[in-house]
Design an enzyme around this catalytic site. Structure first.
Site, PDB file in Angstrom:
ATOM      1  N   HIS A  90       0.845  -1.189   0.000  1.00 29.40           N
ATOM      2  CA  HIS A  90       0.000   0.000   0.000  1.00 29.40           C
ATOM      3  C   HIS A  90       0.877   1.234   0.000  1.00 29.40           C
ATOM      4  CE1 HIS A  90      -3.015   2.968   1.334  1.00 29.40           C
ATOM      5  NE2 HIS A  90      -3.915   2.116   0.893  1.00 29.40           N
ATOM      6  N   GLU A 134      -7.699  -4.609  -0.261  1.00 24.05           N
ATOM      7  CA  GLU A 134      -8.266  -5.209  -1.462  1.00 24.05           C
ATOM      8  C   GLU A 134      -8.370  -6.728  -1.369  1.00 24.05           C
ATOM      9  OE1 GLU A 134      -5.360  -3.673  -4.046  1.00 24.05           O
ATOM     10  OE2 GLU A 134      -6.325  -1.717  -4.265  1.00 24.05           O
TER      11      GLU A 134
END
Length: 375
Positions: free
Chosen positions: A250, A309
């Site tokens: 991320h 996700e």
């Protein structure tokens, strides 16, 4: 210090009361509440009441706001037309939903905000049913928001566990600092354009593959791997080809994304009551372990942990939402945050107008009486 080559990383563009994203500590706080403490316990309507306080006067209590949101879904459904299925059939769900969302008028009041939150679920459900050759299911104004979304998609009532799982997701993604789509919404709001324009800007940014487009490919990866014993071999081969492992790493978090754990917990609860195949969850957890081990071995200097996700994909699949609609469902959660940021920008900010550094050619000198060549 010049930050323009780093995507404005490190530049403070707003002061906000809405959310704190601490990438070093792996913490996401929504107006004083850690996301892992409220995901799975609060409904999405409760988070709207939290995020919108002080931005609309008067703001109803959460229970009354939920009823008003139900009425807004019914109002938005009247904007659907008989020929929408033919006009929008070839568009991806998020683009079709964006086209429908543009039918909402601009405004800055609470009814406008509620219609904007209602629109993604009403329109996404209608688009998905249209693509399947089925008529839209009209909203139930008395139903909770997440449950009504699933009913409008499938045509049958959602189970309590399915609705709770989707609520956990919507709560988890409702706001996340000054991400690309939220910044886009704030820029448009700062011009005085109105909430609908700000939300459309946010949605347009969200649909970019570098922002909101990754959960679907997580399922593609799991399908390709197939079984837990094939995970390590498949992942190593993907890394050998230079491919990115979807659902890991991320831009902000340097430790584990706290939203991933919140969604993993919600998925396990759904599996406990039979709402998702145990084998699917076991495969995902095996892939997660193998991926983290491979990434640590290959890139020991980088922290590439599980992000939101990965378990988003499993959860949305489990509640019956198709992977091609995942970005539109992301928007259904993030829209509440876009509205809050837009209102905050108008109330507390000013026109956003950063500077740029010109790096083009110097101006060409022209002799008196001559003109520059046309190019």
């Amino acid at each position: 210090m010049d930050k323009d080559d780093n995507g404005l990383e490190g530049v403070v563009a707003a002061h906000t009361v809405l959310s704190e994203v601490d990438g070093a500590a792996g913490r996401l706080v929504l107006r004083g509440h850690a996301v892992e403490d409220i995901a799975g316990r609060w409904r999405y309507e409760d988070v709207l009441a939290l995020l919108w306080q002080d931005f609309f006067a008067p703001l109803p209590a959460a229970s009354d706001l939920a009823q008003a949101l139900g009425r807004a879904r019914a109002e938005v459904a009247t904007l659907l037309r008989a020929d929408d299925r033919d006009v929008l059939a070839d568009l991806p769900p998020v683009e079709a939903m964006r086209a429908l969302l543009a039918r909402l008028p601009d405004g800055d009041d609470l009814p406008t905000a509620l219609r904007l939150v209602a629109a993604p679920v009403v329109f996404t459900a209608a688009v998905l049913r249209g693509k399947a050759g089925e008529a839209p299911v009209m909203p139930d104004a008395a139903a909770p928001h997440a449950a009504d979304f699933l009913r409008m998609v499938s045509g049958r009532p959602a189970t309590q566990a399915q609705a709770a799982a989707l609520d956990a997701y919507l709560v988890t993604v409702a706001d996340h600092g000054l991400n690309a789509s939220t910044f886009a919404a704030r820029v448009v709001a700062s011009t005085g354009a109105g909430l609908a324009s700000a939300v459309l800007a946010g949605l347009s940014a969200l649909k970019g593959p570098l922002h909101g487009g990754a959960p679907g490919p997580v399922l593609d990866m799991l399908d390709a791997i197939g079984s837990a014993d094939a995970a390590a071999r498949w992942l190593e081969a993907a890394l050998d080809r230079g491919e990115r492992l979807m659902g890991f790493g991320h831009r902000i978090y340097r430790v584990r994304d706290p939203r991933a754990d919140a969604l993993k917990k919600a998925l396990r609860e759904l599996a406990r009551v039979g709402g998702v195949e145990a084998g699917r969850v076991a495969l995902a957890e095996a892939v997660e372990r193998a991926a983290l081990a491979s990434l640590q071995a290959r890139k020991p200097g980088r922290v590439l942990e599980t992000n939101v996700e990965f378990y988003t994909a499993l959860l949305l699949e489990a509640v019956g939402l198709p992977r091609e609609a995942f970005t539109a469902v992301f928007a259904a959660g993030r829209v509440g945050g876009w509205v809050a940021h837009a209102r905050e920008q108008v109330q507390r900010g000013r026109l956003i107008r950063p500077q740029s550094v010109y790096v083009g050619p110097a101006a060409e000198a022209s002799p008196a009486g001559t003109s520059l060549p046309v190019r």
